[in-house]
Design a protein around this motif. Structure first.
Motif, PDB file in Angstrom:
ATOM      1  N   VAL A  34       0.956  -1.479   0.663  1.00 20.63           N
ATOM      2  CA  VAL A  34      -0.029  -0.037  -0.551  1.00 20.63           C
ATOM      3  C   VAL A  34       0.755   1.573   0.616  1.00 20.63           C
ATOM      4  O   VAL A  34       1.875   1.574   0.740  1.00 20.63           O
ATOM      5  CB  VAL A  34      -1.065   0.039   1.387  1.00 20.63           C
ATOM      6  CG1 VAL A  34      -1.797   1.094   1.114  1.00 20.63           C
ATOM      7  CG2 VAL A  34      -1.808  -1.096   1.370  1.00 20.63           C
ATOM      8  N   LEU A  35       0.694   2.047  -1.037  1.00 19.23           N
ATOM      9  CA  LEU A  35       1.176   3.263  -1.027  1.00 19.23           C
ATOM     10  C   LEU A  35       0.464   4.318   0.008  1.00 19.23           C
ATOM     11  O   LEU A  35      -0.214   4.518  -0.348  1.00 19.23           O
ATOM     12  CB  LEU A  35       1.838   3.835  -2.233  1.00 19.23           C
ATOM     13  CG  LEU A  35       2.470   2.949  -2.926  1.00 19.23           C
ATOM     14  CD1 LEU A  35       2.694   3.238  -4.583  1.00 19.23           C
ATOM     15  CD2 LEU A  35       3.752   2.769  -2.083  1.00 19.23           C
ATOM     16  N   ALA A  36       0.967   4.710   0.265  1.00 20.49           N
ATOM     17  CA  ALA A  36       0.745   6.917   1.069  1.00 20.49           C
ATOM     18  C   ALA A  36       1.812   7.382   0.995  1.00 20.49           C
ATOM     19  O   ALA A  36       2.402   8.449   0.842  1.00 20.49           O
ATOM     20  CB  ALA A  36      -0.100   6.113   2.322  1.00 20.49           C
ATOM     21  N   VAL A  37       0.929   9.234   1.234  1.00 23.95           N
ATOM     22  CA  VAL A  37       1.106   9.786   1.268  1.00 23.95           C
ATOM     23  C   VAL A  37       1.911  10.743   2.453  1.00 23.95           C
ATOM     24  O   VAL A  37       0.795  10.193   3.780  1.00 23.95           O
ATOM     25  CB  VAL A  37       0.678  11.380   0.767  1.00 23.95           C
ATOM     26  CG1 VAL A  37       1.944  12.482   0.014  1.00 23.95           C
ATOM     27  CG2 VAL A  37       0.900  11.121  -1.145  1.00 23.95           C
ATOM     28  N   GLU A  38       2.517  11.526   3.196  1.00 20.62           N
ATOM     29  CA  GLU A  38       3.304  11.561   4.512  1.00 20.62           C
ATOM     30  C   GLU A  38       2.127  12.707   4.707  1.00 20.62           C
ATOM     31  O   GLU A  38       1.708  13.914   3.874  1.00 20.62           O
ATOM     32  CB  GLU A  38       4.001  11.936   4.730  1.00 20.62           C
ATOM     33  CG  GLU A  38       4.414  13.204   6.060  1.00 20.62           C
ATOM     34  CD  GLU A  38       6.331  12.902   6.167  1.00 20.62           C
ATOM     35  OE1 GLU A  38       6.957  12.556   6.757  1.00 20.62           O
ATOM     36  OE2 GLU A  38       6.316  13.906   5.705  1.00 20.62           O
ATOM     37  N   GLY A  39       1.087  12.560   6.170  1.00 15.59           N
ATOM     38  CA  GLY A  39       0.514  14.054   6.345  1.00 15.59           C
ATOM     39  C   GLY A  39      -0.865  13.275   6.460  1.00 15.59           C
ATOM     40  O   GLY A  39      -1.937  13.453   7.114  1.00 15.59           O
ATOM     41  N   ASP A  40      -1.344  12.372   5.416  1.00 11.21           N
ATOM     42  CA  ASP A  40      -2.742  11.921   5.063  1.00 11.21           C
ATOM     43  C   ASP A  40      -2.904  10.958   6.052  1.00 11.21           C
ATOM     44  O   ASP A  40      -2.147  10.000   6.973  1.00 11.21           O
ATOM     45  CB  ASP A  40      -2.099  11.486   3.278  1.00 11.21           C
ATOM     46  CG  ASP A  40      -2.312  12.139   2.266  1.00 11.21           C
ATOM     47  OD1 ASP A  40      -2.919  13.091   2.892  1.00 11.21           O
ATOM     48  OD2 ASP A  40      -2.499  12.179   1.411  1.00 11.21           O
ATOM     49  N   LEU A 111       0.094  10.510   8.922  1.00 14.59           N
ATOM     50  CA  LEU A 111       0.696   9.107   7.997  1.00 14.59           C
ATOM     51  C   LEU A 111       2.236   9.911   8.389  1.00 14.59           C
ATOM     52  O   LEU A 111       2.343  11.372   8.086  1.00 14.59           O
ATOM     53  CB  LEU A 111       0.675   8.643   7.416  1.00 14.59           C
ATOM     54  CG  LEU A 111      -0.059   7.288   7.439  1.00 14.59           C
ATOM     55  CD1 LEU A 111      -0.337   7.273   5.765  1.00 14.59           C
ATOM     56  CD2 LEU A 111      -0.030   6.848   8.345  1.00 14.59           C
ATOM     57  N   ARG A 112       3.718   9.125   8.722  1.00 14.94           N
ATOM     58  CA  ARG A 112       5.047   9.968   8.655  1.00 14.94           C
ATOM     59  C   ARG A 112       5.820   8.850   8.139  1.00 14.94           C
ATOM     60  O   ARG A 112       4.775   7.892   8.175  1.00 14.94           O
ATOM     61  CB  ARG A 112       5.202   9.823  10.076  1.00 14.94           C
ATOM     62  CG  ARG A 112       4.519  11.352  11.166  1.00 14.94           C
ATOM     63  CD  ARG A 112       5.029  11.412  12.241  1.00 14.94           C
ATOM     64  NE  ARG A 112       4.209  10.124  12.610  1.00 14.94           N
ATOM     65  CZ  ARG A 112       4.526   9.826  14.482  1.00 14.94           C
ATOM     66  NH1 ARG A 112       5.209  10.739  14.950  1.00 14.94           N
ATOM     67  NH2 ARG A 112       3.747   8.818  15.050  1.00 14.94           N
ATOM     68  N   GLU A 113       6.980   9.514   7.456  1.00  9.77           N
ATOM     69  CA  GLU A 113       7.929   8.249   6.822  1.00  9.77           C
ATOM     70  C   GLU A 113       7.898   7.184   7.616  1.00  9.77           C
ATOM     71  O   GLU A 113       8.066   6.172   7.097  1.00  9.77           O
ATOM     72  CB  GLU A 113       8.575   9.233   5.924  1.00  9.77           C
ATOM     73  CG  GLU A 113       9.929   8.273   5.308  1.00  9.77           C
ATOM     74  CD  GLU A 113      11.038   9.086   4.676  1.00  9.77           C
ATOM     75  OE1 GLU A 113      11.614   8.236   3.936  1.00  9.77           O
ATOM     76  OE2 GLU A 113      10.988  10.190   5.007  1.00  9.77           O
ATOM     77  N   LYS A 114       8.634   7.383   8.545  1.00 13.05           N
ATOM     78  CA  LYS A 114       8.514   6.035   9.530  1.00 13.05           C
ATOM     79  C   LYS A 114       7.432   5.581   9.819  1.00 13.05           C
ATOM     80  O   LYS A 114       8.216   4.248  10.476  1.00 13.05           O
ATOM     81  CB  LYS A 114       9.506   6.952  10.996  1.00 13.05           C
ATOM     82  CG  LYS A 114       7.859   7.648  12.238  1.00 13.05           C
ATOM     83  CD  LYS A 114       8.723   8.205  12.715  1.00 13.05           C
ATOM     84  CE  LYS A 114       7.879   8.731  14.348  1.00 13.05           C
ATOM     85  NZ  LYS A 114       8.094   9.492  15.588  1.00 13.05           N
ATOM     86  N   ASP A 143       3.937   1.500   2.007  1.00 12.78           N
ATOM     87  CA  ASP A 143       5.821   2.819   2.449  1.00 12.78           C
ATOM     88  C   ASP A 143       4.807   3.944   1.753  1.00 12.78           C
ATOM     89  O   ASP A 143       4.079   4.427   0.950  1.00 12.78           O
ATOM     90  CB  ASP A 143       6.115   2.360   0.517  1.00 12.78           C
ATOM     91  CG  ASP A 143       7.328   2.891   0.382  1.00 12.78           C
ATOM     92  OD1 ASP A 143       7.403   3.243   0.985  1.00 12.78           O
ATOM     93  OD2 ASP A 143       8.238   2.374  -0.970  1.00 12.78           O
ATOM     94  N   VAL A 144       5.009   4.631   2.779  1.00  7.42           N
ATOM     95  CA  VAL A 144       4.729   6.716   2.999  1.00  7.42           C
ATOM     96  C   VAL A 144       6.253   7.485   2.275  1.00  7.42           C
ATOM     97  O   VAL A 144       6.946   6.963   2.541  1.00  7.42           O
ATOM     98  CB  VAL A 144       4.681   6.771   4.701  1.00  7.42           C
ATOM     99  CG1 VAL A 144       4.336   8.621   4.426  1.00  7.42           C
ATOM    100  CG2 VAL A 144       4.047   5.816   5.125  1.00  7.42           C
ATOM    101  N   TRP A 145       4.541   7.928   1.180  1.00  9.00           N
ATOM    102  CA  TRP A 145       6.144   8.476   0.450  1.00  9.00           C
ATOM    103  C   TRP A 145       5.861  10.139   0.757  1.00  9.00           C
ATOM    104  O   TRP A 145       4.578  10.407   1.418  1.00  9.00           O
ATOM    105  CB  TRP A 145       4.984   8.224  -0.990  1.00  9.00           C
ATOM    106  CG  TRP A 145       6.187   7.660  -2.059  1.00  9.00           C
ATOM    107  CD1 TRP A 145       6.752   6.150  -0.938  1.00  9.00           C
ATOM    108  CD2 TRP A 145       5.854   6.946  -2.919  1.00  9.00           C
ATOM    109  NE1 TRP A 145       6.736   4.966  -1.800  1.00  9.00           N
ATOM    110  CE2 TRP A 145       6.524   5.598  -3.154  1.00  9.00           C
ATOM    111  CE3 TRP A 145       5.741   7.463  -4.238  1.00  9.00           C
ATOM    112  CZ2 TRP A 145       7.158   5.376  -4.540  1.00  9.00           C
ATOM    113  CZ3 TRP A 145       5.702   7.009  -5.327  1.00  9.00           C
ATOM    114  CH2 TRP A 145       6.029   5.891  -5.464  1.00  9.00           C
TER     115      TRP A 145
END
Length: 297
Positions: A34-40, A111-114, A143-145
């Protein structure tokens, strides 16, 4: 550290006996990453079923549910646990559906990259008598982008006609790594490509400058989830390199003869054997100098 309860629970989820074969834990087919964006926020979908039974949770079911985060080189981290009807979780983690439900999807907010890593969902279902009716585990990789942070633009070199300069652009944070594009907006639009542009390093090489190359240059740093930009103004000067103050190079230095008419020179004014010249002068042999109307020999 991993608790004894976690060890036992993970062990049960890994080695399911044949009597529990009718129980199955599901994740979407082909969506183990699963791909996601930081802050979302993101939902990691998971649900369980019993073969031949209704899809909804039954009154006899006692659910033990745990979500873990596995990251390379780090200890196993418990993200959420639902045991004996009580739910505990880390900040930002929650269940999508209230209990009772056979949908055990996990919601992660802010979400955060970590937060990137492998999330393991482990489920154990017992009946009212405490008999296990099924247990299983599934893993989803998150995987947080990160969109590129605002880059910094700089001019390297002295922008004069005929010289070379480099425009640099760098974003301090981006996942995946940002690619860079330079363009000039004023006075006319111009987009740059290789070989003058290195899209990976963000360097733009401008050679043999002319006045027409002056203008506002904009750099855009971008990846698949966002972009940011900065700009720099290039003003190409037509002036030449400044000269040293004083006599022009190449003008000869004149010396005076020891004989200056009828007046002898004092010792401190006696010339040395070698005439000296100021810095930047070119020494030439002395020439005769007229003093009054009498030529010197």
């Amino acid at each position: 550290m991993v608790s004894l309860l976690q060890v036992l629970f993970l062990g049960l989820s890994t080695f399911a006996p044949a009597s529990c074969a009718q129980f199955q834990l599901h994740v979407p087919s082909g969506r183990d990453r699963v791909l996601a964006v930081e802050g979302d926020e993101v939902v990691l979908p998971a649900w369980y079923t019993f073969q031949g039974e209704a899809a909804s949770a039954q009154p006899w079911e006692t659910l033990t549910l745990m979500w873990f985060l596995e990251q390379e080189g780090q200890d196993l981290k418990q993200v959420l646990a639902h045991i004996n009807g009580a739910t505990t979780s880390q900040d930002g983690a929650s269940l999508v559906y209230p209990r009772p439900s056979r949908n055990v999807s996990l919601r992660l907010q802010g979400l955060r990259e970590k937060d990137s890593g492998s999330y393991r969902c482990s489920v154990n279902v017992q009946d009212k008598q405490g008999t296990s009716r099924g247990h299983d585990s599934k893993t989803l990789k998150l995987d947080v982008w990160v969109p590129p942070a605002p880059p910094s633009c700089h001019l390297l070199g002295a922008p004069r006609v005929g010289t070379n300069v480099t425009l640099s652009c760098k974003s301090p944070r981006s996942k995946p790594a940002a690619l860079y594009q330079w363009e000039r907006l004023q006075p006319s639009v111009e987009v740059f490509f290789a070989p003058v542009l290195d899209a990976i390093s963000g360097l733009l090489s401008l050679r043999n400058l002319s006045s027409s190359m002056s203008g506002v240059y904009i750099c855009k740093a971008s990846n698949r989830v966002g972009s940011a930009s900065c700009n720099v103004t290039l003003e190409v000067s037509t002036g030449k390199m400044p000269l040293l103050l004083g006599l022009c190079p190449g003008r000869r230095a004149q010396t005076q003869s020891p004989r200056m008419g009828p007046f002898p020179l004092s010792p401190r004014h006696q010339p040395s054997d070698r005439p000296t010249a100021l810095p930047g002068w070119v020494h030439r042999p002395p020439h005769a100098v007229l003093v009054g109307s009498h030529p010197l020999p």
